[in-house]
Design a protein around this motif. Structure first.
Motif, mmCIF file in Angstrom:
data_model
loop_
_atom_site.group_PDB
_atom_site.id
_atom_site.type_symbol
_atom_site.label_atom_id
_atom_site.label_comp_id
_atom_site.label_asym_id
_atom_site.label_seq_id
_atom_site.Cartn_x
_atom_site.Cartn_y
_atom_site.Cartn_z
ATOM 1 N N UNK A 91 -7.991 -32.220 41.961
ATOM 2 C CA UNK A 91 -8.706 -31.390 41.014
ATOM 3 C C UNK A 91 -8.283 -31.624 39.595
ATOM 4 N N UNK A 92 -6.942 -32.191 39.359
ATOM 5 C CA UNK A 92 -6.357 -32.247 38.016
ATOM 6 C C UNK A 92 -7.283 -33.733 37.483
ATOM 7 N N UNK A 93 -7.552 -34.382 38.346
ATOM 8 C CA UNK A 93 -8.298 -35.796 37.679
ATOM 9 C C UNK A 93 -9.993 -35.658 37.792
ATOM 10 N N UNK A 94 -10.280 -34.418 38.554
ATOM 11 C CA UNK A 94 -11.667 -34.234 38.616
ATOM 12 C C UNK A 94 -12.307 -33.170 37.725
ATOM 13 N N UNK A 95 -11.606 -32.055 37.336
ATOM 14 C CA UNK A 95 -12.066 -30.996 36.527
ATOM 15 C C UNK A 95 -12.162 -31.633 35.093
ATOM 16 N N UNK A 96 -12.985 -31.518 34.365
ATOM 17 C CA UNK A 96 -12.926 -31.949 32.947
ATOM 18 C C UNK A 96 -11.999 -31.338 32.028
ATOM 19 N N UNK A 97 -11.334 -32.067 31.326
ATOM 20 C CA UNK A 97 -10.295 -31.470 30.488
ATOM 21 C C UNK A 97 -9.178 -30.698 30.927
ATOM 22 N N UNK A 98 -9.132 -30.882 32.359
ATOM 23 C CA UNK A 98 -7.916 -29.846 32.897
ATOM 24 C C UNK A 98 -6.628 -30.872 33.161
ATOM 25 N N UNK A 99 -6.516 -32.041 32.546
ATOM 26 C CA UNK A 99 -5.266 -32.930 32.787
ATOM 27 C C UNK A 99 -3.959 -32.219 32.134
ATOM 28 N N UNK A 100 -4.178 -31.559 30.790
ATOM 29 C CA UNK A 100 -2.938 -30.940 30.323
ATOM 30 C C UNK A 100 -2.541 -29.957 31.086
ATOM 31 N N UNK A 101 -3.567 -28.997 31.378
ATOM 32 C CA UNK A 101 -3.264 -27.632 32.257
ATOM 33 C C UNK A 101 -2.371 -28.069 33.513
ATOM 34 N N UNK A 102 -3.072 -29.198 34.285
ATOM 35 C CA UNK A 102 -2.730 -29.397 35.661
ATOM 36 C C UNK A 102 -1.160 -30.308 35.492
ATOM 37 N N UNK A 103 -0.996 -31.028 34.497
ATOM 38 C CA UNK A 103 0.398 -31.666 34.201
ATOM 39 C C UNK A 103 1.503 -30.554 34.108
ATOM 40 N N UNK A 147 -5.510 -40.767 32.086
ATOM 41 C CA UNK A 147 -5.125 -39.524 31.114
ATOM 42 C C UNK A 147 -4.279 -38.459 31.731
ATOM 43 N N UNK A 148 -4.453 -38.464 32.897
ATOM 44 C CA UNK A 148 -3.760 -37.305 33.771
ATOM 45 C C UNK A 148 -2.299 -37.924 33.861
ATOM 46 N N UNK A 149 -2.030 -39.029 33.983
ATOM 47 C CA UNK A 149 -0.842 -39.636 34.028
ATOM 48 C C UNK A 149 -0.123 -39.601 32.439
ATOM 49 N N UNK A 150 -0.826 -39.787 31.442
ATOM 50 C CA UNK A 150 -0.334 -39.567 30.356
ATOM 51 C C UNK A 150 0.296 -38.274 29.851
ATOM 52 N N UNK A 151 -0.792 -37.081 30.464
ATOM 53 C CA UNK A 151 -0.316 -35.974 30.215
ATOM 54 C C UNK A 151 1.098 -35.537 31.100
ATOM 55 N N UNK A 152 0.993 -36.080 32.279
ATOM 56 C CA UNK A 152 2.130 -36.006 33.111
ATOM 57 C C UNK A 152 3.673 -36.408 32.528
#
Length: 448
Positions: free
Chosen positions: A182-194, A247-252
């Motif tokens: 979900x963190x990599x599929x939902x647009x603009x959710x990488x920050x909140x997912x991390x 981008x999710x890995x960057x936020x993580x």
């Protein structure tokens, strides 16, 4: 004349006359009347039939007759007598063969089938069955995606639900997979997912031998990381999923904290090396989509990566910038992407847009042209503007302050000069904000 005149009702008005007049001569007048009446056209049946009694219905069903035969006046007496006798016999037989009981717990009509709607009950139960872990996680993440401001107030409750649900290694792996997907599929959710991943890594209770939440999450990220060379050269859909992972890995990397025995928590250094390799993979195939992803990643993590590599004495950021400059010289990308890369190089040359505290404290009107940039602009009585950069600023500004003090000390006529009128306490902040909004709206309507 009297012989030919028939006094019977309807005589002479029959539509069907006898074909042979000899039939009338062979019989008497009474017979002739009867024959003529019988040969008339039958009366029209009524539009609605009279209600049948229960005896008549049972008699018709028992005898197999039809309604027309029961309505004949010649058989009415016999039919009534037969129906009474047969009705009593039918009632006796029904009583003897009936399975009804006065002591039964409930009455169910014979026309209803108790088992014909069993599938509807199954559907009802399936609609209201207990939710699965996947549906619960999806619902929580959708809520955080639509209301990211509620993260601080809701994350504790979400974690308590996960702690009561996820008690085995299989469920923990499923939770990690769901959150990663979900963190990599939902647009603009990488920050909140991390941020959610960081919180769960410290507050989830379950810790199987295969690893805790953070360790399983990093293993899942490594699976995608190992496919980077093929992903940057894949079709647009594969590239899109890979860029979301980057981008999710960057936020993580920015939000995932690892506790240390002494001092504040540290970042995951394993992600630092991974980001460097991902950057090189993106720049190795300089198509527009890969270059845009690289620009977003550097804008997100460039300052932190640059500082970390400088502290360790590694020239990784210099190598990345040189690679970007070579791509700019080749000019194989589109014009818009080329402008993005140029802006990125300028951003890095200005220390990622950061202003050091030492430089700000030593700024003076002589060495900083923007020293008076945020100062207000005033106007004299004749409408001449002046700012803090004007030589006479201090004198004119003092005059303005004196005039304000003069009005501030003016007594209110309504109070007979006993109390001072305080302009500062005239309106509270909410009323003042509402008044300013009203003035702006009125000005906008006036201009229209």
């Amino acid at each position: 004349m009297n012989d030919n005149f028939d006094r019977a009702p309807g005589a002479g008005r029959s539509r069907n006359h006898p074909a042979d007049p000899g039939l009338l001569a062979a019989s008497g007048d009474g017979d002739a009347k009867t024959t003529l009446f019988n040969q008339r056209e039958p009366l029209r049946q009524p539009r609605t039939s009279p209600p049948f009694s229960e005896n008549n219905i049972s008699d018709m069903i028992g005898s197999g007759g039809d309604c027309k035969r029961q309505n004949k006046p010649q058989q009415s007496a016999n039919a009534n007598n037969a129906s009474v006798s047969r009705g009593s016999n039918d009632v006796d037989s029904l009583v003897k063969t009936s399975k009804l009981s006065a002591t039964a717990p409930e009455f169910v009509p014979s026309g209803n089938n108790l088992y014909e709607d069993s599938s509807s009950y199954d559907d009802y139960e399936s609609d209201y069955s207990e939710p699965s872990l996947a549906s619960t996680v999806t619902e929580f993440l959708a809520h955080l995606s639509s209301s990211p401001g509620s993260f601080e107030s809701d994350v504790e409750y979400i974690t308590s639900i996960f702690n009561s649900w996820v008690t085995t290694e299989e469920l923990l792996q499923e939770l990690v997979e769901l959150i990663y997907t979900e963190s990599t599929a939902i647009p603009n959710f990488a920050y909140t997912g991390a941020r959610l991943c960081n919180y769960l890594s410290h507050h989830l209770i379950v810790s199987p031998p295969s690893g805790n939440f953070r360790q399983l999450l990093l293993k899942r990220c490594r699976q995608q990381f190992e496919q980077r060379d093929a992903a940057v050269r894949g079709d647009p859909e594969i590239q899109k999923k890979f860029h979301s992972f980057v981008l999710f890995l960057g936020e993580l990397y920015l939000h995932l904290e690892i506790k240390s025995k002494n001092g504040p928590p540290n970042r995951a250094n394993v992600l630092l090396d991974a980001l460097k390799d991902l950057m090189k993979s993106l720049l190795s195939n300089p198509v527009d989509a890969n270059l845009i992803c690289a620009v977003k990643l550097l804008k997100l993590t460039g300052s932190v990566l640059d500082d970390t590599w400088k502290e360790s004495g590694k020239p990784h950021m210099e190598e990345i910038i040189q690679k970007i400059e070579k791509i700019l010289l080749d000019a194989t990308c589109s014009r818009d992407v080329r402008q993005m890369l140029l802006k990125l190089v300028e951003l890095r040359s200005s220390d990622w847009g950061r202003v050091r505290a030492s430089a700000a404290s030593n700024a003076t009107p002589e060495n900083d042209p923007n020293y008076f940039m945020n100062e207000p602009t005033f106007y004299t009585e004749d409408g001449t503007p002046f700012t803090a950069a004007d030589p006479e600023y201090a004198e004119k500004y003092q005059e303005i302050l004196d005039r304000q003090d003069y009005f501030h000390d003016t007594p209110d006529p309504g109070d007979n000069g006993n109390e001072e009128y305080d302009f500062d306490d005239e309106m509270d902040p909410e009323i003042e904000e509402a008044f300013e909004s009203f003035c702006l709206e009125s000005e906008r309507k006036r201009q229209q």
